[in-house]
Design an enzyme around this catalytic site. Structure first.
Site, PDB file in Angstrom:
ATOM      1  N   CYS A 109      46.503  36.056  46.884  1.00  0.00           N
ATOM      2  CA  CYS A 109      45.139  35.776  47.344  1.00  0.00           C
ATOM      3  C   CYS A 109      45.145  34.695  48.428  1.00  0.00           C
ATOM      4  O   CYS A 109      45.571  34.957  49.538  1.00  0.00           O
ATOM      5  CB  CYS A 109      44.227  35.439  46.166  1.00  0.00           C
ATOM      6  SG  CYS A 109      42.465  35.552  46.587  1.00  0.00           S
ATOM      7  N   HIS A 217      44.949  39.968  42.859  1.00  0.00           N
ATOM      8  CA  HIS A 217      45.456  39.064  41.820  1.00  0.00           C
ATOM      9  C   HIS A 217      46.273  39.839  40.788  1.00  0.00           C
ATOM     10  O   HIS A 217      45.782  40.177  39.709  1.00  0.00           O
ATOM     11  CB  HIS A 217      44.298  38.343  41.125  1.00  0.00           C
ATOM     12  CG  HIS A 217      43.732  37.208  41.913  1.00  0.00           C
ATOM     13  ND1 HIS A 217      44.212  35.914  41.812  1.00  0.00           N
ATOM     14  CD2 HIS A 217      42.741  37.172  42.829  1.00  0.00           C
ATOM     15  CE1 HIS A 217      43.528  35.127  42.627  1.00  0.00           C
ATOM     16  NE2 HIS A 217      42.624  35.873  43.253  1.00  0.00           N
ATOM     17  N   GLU A 219      48.498  38.729  38.860  1.00  0.00           N
ATOM     18  CA  GLU A 219      48.698  37.962  37.615  1.00  0.00           C
ATOM     19  C   GLU A 219      47.636  38.289  36.576  1.00  0.00           C
ATOM     20  O   GLU A 219      47.904  38.238  35.360  1.00  0.00           O
ATOM     21  CB  GLU A 219      48.750  36.459  37.915  1.00  0.00           C
ATOM     22  CG  GLU A 219      47.425  35.741  38.056  1.00  0.00           C
ATOM     23  CD  GLU A 219      46.702  36.016  39.373  1.00  0.00           C
ATOM     24  OE1 GLU A 219      45.579  35.516  39.546  1.00  0.00           O
ATOM     25  OE2 GLU A 219      47.283  36.708  40.241  1.00  0.00           O
TER      26      GLU A 219
END
Length: 242
Positions: A109, A217, A219
């Protein structure tokens, strides 16, 4: 047991510059990929940062606040959000030092944005006010309201890119939580993924073993069991393992 690489993580700095922190999903995704994450202090001296670049095996640039347009020679627009010069300068320094050591870098990001700036590119400061599709159609909503575990739009992955090699596919669904984006891609970098409205979704350095930034994102999606996101962290850990 394979050696577990040490990954330096650059996280967020609060408005008062009294705290620095990282969301847990980044650290969990790294540990699950077989890496040991360490949060890096932006207060390090030049020599301390240089020692980190020599001693650690890779650098992860996390998401967070906006990148100051001063870093890429522009005046701020009305849609610009909160910036933090301390974080900007620390991450620009870390990218330079880790690149000199030829160590893997993974930007997420904001991380892909500061990576592009460090390589000489620019940013779109505010997508809603500054970005328009070439065909005149409405742009994609890049700030979803659903949780990060859920994908909201598709991206196209460049054929032959490192990203394609990692994912094994040329299209995937990703989540989206940003209003800034890569503008002019740095001359030494390659565009490796984009959204339907033309917004840059990933860049990479073709002559480096692993220097990759993605706008979404992974994660958050890794923690929801997304295989493509898991592969990104696994490939980063493997590159850092050397």
């Amino acid at each position: 047991m394979n050696r577990q690489p040490l990954i330096g993580v650059s996280g967020s700095v609060n408005t008062e510059e009294s705290q620095y922190f990282i969301n847990r999903d980044y650290m969990r995704s790294l540990t699950e990929a077989g890496a040991v994450p360490l949060l890096l202090a932006p207060d390090m001296t030049e020599e301390q940062a240089r020692q980190c670049a020599r001693a650690l095996d890779g650098l992860l640039l996390a998401g967070g606040n906006d990148v100051s347009p001063r870093c890429f020679g522009q005046e701020p627009v009305l849609g610009l959000g909160e910036v933090n010069p301390l974080r900007d300068q620390n991450e620009l320094r870390l990218i330079e030092l880790f690149r000199k050591e030829n160590k893997p870098i993974f930007g997420i990001c904001r991380g892909v944005q500061i990576l592009n700036v460090a390589l000489g590119g620019t940013l779109i400061q505010d997508l809603p006010s500054q970005h328009r599709r070439e065909d005149g159609q409405p742009s994609i909503d890049h700030r979803q309201t659903a949780l990060g575990a859920y994908a909201s739009h598709r991206v196209v992955v460049a054929e032959g890119s490192l990203l394609e090699q990692i994912l094994g596919q040329q299209e995937l669904w990703v989540n989206s939580f940003h209003h800034q984006a890569v503008g002019e891609v740095a001359g030494q970098a390659n565009l490796s993924a984009w959204a339907a409205d033309g917004v840059v979704e990933a860049i990479e350095l073709p002559d480096a073993p692993f220097v990759l930034g993605v706008q979404w994102h992974p994660e958050k999606m890794t923690q929801a069991g997304d295989e493509a996101s898991r592969r990104l962290f696994a490939a980063f850990a493997e590159a850092a393992r050397g």
